[in-house]
Design a protein around this motif. Structure first.
Motif, mmCIF file in Angstrom:
data_model
loop_
_atom_site.group_PDB
_atom_site.id
_atom_site.type_symbol
_atom_site.label_atom_id
_atom_site.label_comp_id
_atom_site.label_asym_id
_atom_site.label_seq_id
_atom_site.Cartn_x
_atom_site.Cartn_y
_atom_site.Cartn_z
ATOM 1 N N VAL A 97 6.682 0.658 4.987
ATOM 2 C CA VAL A 97 5.384 1.133 4.497
ATOM 3 C C VAL A 97 4.727 1.904 5.637
ATOM 4 N N LYS B 193 -0.787 5.604 5.816
ATOM 5 C CA LYS B 193 -1.213 6.877 5.214
ATOM 6 C C LYS B 193 -2.333 7.538 6.010
ATOM 7 N N GLY C 138 3.240 2.387 10.946
ATOM 8 C CA GLY C 138 3.424 1.642 9.702
ATOM 9 C C GLY C 138 3.978 0.272 9.992
#
Length: 440
Positions: free
Chosen positions: A353, A356, A376
């Protein structure tokens, strides 16, 4: 014709019976069916990470009886750590505590009204012999009164994540046993929790205060009155249900709660916490705990699923804009280790993940990027089968940071300008080529 009908009926019944048996055998067995625990609820977990490996009705809200005392143990140890009280501090016994200590049929060490006992003496009486009056004496010390303590304990329960816990007294007795001194609720009320709540409390107790085990592991308490008081945890060394590695933690029983036991055991560096709630008898809470611990030690161990520096296949680099390089390698900053079933290591796959907030709309990092900068995280999940997850939902076990493996400096203005010019002419050339191609 009648005989044929009877034969047909018998054959139909036989087929139905065989089909039902096949259907039963073909259905997947749940862990509780496999272990056959004779208890209303249970849970088993790795004491270090909180990784749950077994549960049965873990969120059912039940009576906890004297397992409630783990909350008073925890709060006493917090107060000592914060220097609000000390082990050798003297506690003067109130009239109520004295009366309660002499009440028939309750687990108690006699405490003399007006006499001083140290915090350590009262803690030992509570943690080893499950002394109810000693527990109330500590509650009065911590909060001024048992009523104030109950409000404090309920607040602390929320802080620790005990979702279903409700305290009406400090000791875990039925309120009707408190000689009219009811801190909260009615005379019929008792403390309640789920097995998950009890395990969470035990998890915090032994991880935040490992010294709690130095008391819970004592089989017999030698008190100042010259008498010896037995520990009700009969799985300790030398007692009738002795189990290798057991050094805690707390029993409990009332008519409402049934027979309960929170245990912890360690072997070869691996520690489990188990909870049995509402077992059939005083003895069965120990035999059922043995089943749970045997299941844990025989079938699970802590494995390294991903090493430090691991790169997820297909995502070993991230693109970069405005940098001297157009990409950067990324890797895990630490290993992922947790408890899994023996031989099940290949059943887990990594899940990446990305942060962002670090990426632009095209999924690119913007230079400069520093070596070790977090971009991440990686976790792992099973490809198949049931995963009970962790006791503490925000616990960071099983998740590691993914970081940049190298520095990438920002390109200077001249390089960026040349790239901009090159990009411009590249776009012009592409448009022209497309236009010419459209003519033919």
């Amino acid at each position: 014709m009648k005989k044929v009908s009877q034969i047909t009926l018998i054959l139909t019944m036989m087929i139905a019976f065989i089909a039902s048996q096949f259907s039963f055998q073909a259905s997947p067995a749940h862990a509780e069916d496999t272990l056959g625990l004779k208890a209303e609820a249970a849970i088993l977990l790795d004491a270090k990470t909180g990784k749950i490996v077994y549960e049965k009705n873990a969120d059912a809200v039940l009576g906890v009886a004297s397992m409630s005392k783990m909350m008073t143990e925890y709060n006493t140890l917090v107060a000592i750590k914060e220097k609000k009280i000390t082990w050798d501090q003297k506690v003067k016994i109130s009239h109520y505590v004295h009366q309660l200590s002499a009440a028939p049929g309750l687990s108690n060490i006699g405490l003399t009204e007006g006499e001083d006992y140290t915090v350590k003496e009262l803690y030992e009486a509570m943690a080893i012999f499950s002394g109810n009056a000693a527990t109330v004496a500590l509650a009065e010390l911590l909060s001024g009164s048992e009523k104030n303590y109950v409000a404090f304990a309920n607040k602390k329960a929320k802080e620790l994540g005990l979702k279903h816990a409700r305290f009406v007294n400090a000791s875990g007795l039925v309120n009707s046993d408190l000689m009219g001194n009811i801190p909260a609720g009615t005379d019929k009320d008792e403390n309640i929790m789920s097995a998950r709540d009890v395990a969470t409390l035990a998890f915090h107790l032994i991880n935040d205060f490992p010294e709690a085990l130095e008391y819970s592991k004592i089989p017999k308490l030698k008190f100042r009155d010259g008498r010896e008081y037995p520990n009700f945890n009969w799985m300790l060394p030398g007692l009738i249900y002795e189990y290798k590695g057991v050094d805690g933690l707390k029993t409990g029983s009332t008519d409402f709660a049934g027979y309960c036991f929170t245990a912890t055991a360690v072997r070869d560096g691996q520690r489990f916490i188990s909870v049995i709630m509402k077992a059939d008898s005083k003895d069965s809470r120990f035999t059922e705990t043995r089943k749970l611990l045997d299941y844990g030690f025989s079938n699970f161990k802590t494995e390294t699923l991903l090493p430090t520096g691991y790169q997820v296949k297909g995502s070993k680099t991230l693109p970069i804009v405005k940098g001297k390089a157009d990409s950067v390698k990324i890797k895990t900053a630490a290993p992922i280790k947790f408890m899994i079933r023996n031989g099940d290591k290949k059943n887990y796959k990594p899940v990446l993940v990305l942060d962002k907030n670090k990426l632009n709309k095209d999924g690119e990092l913007t230079a400069p990027v520093k070596k070790g900068e977090t971009v991440g995280y990686v976790s792992v999940k099973p490809k198949s089968g049931q995963d009970y997850g962790y006791l503490i939902h925000d616990h960071k076990q099983g998740v590691v940071k993914v970081v940049a493996a190298e520095d990438v400096e920002k390109a200077n203005w001249f390089v960026l300008s040349m790239r901009g010019i090159g990009s411009f002419f590249g776009d012009v050339f592409h448009s022209a080529a497309s236009a010419i191609k459209g003519l033919f």
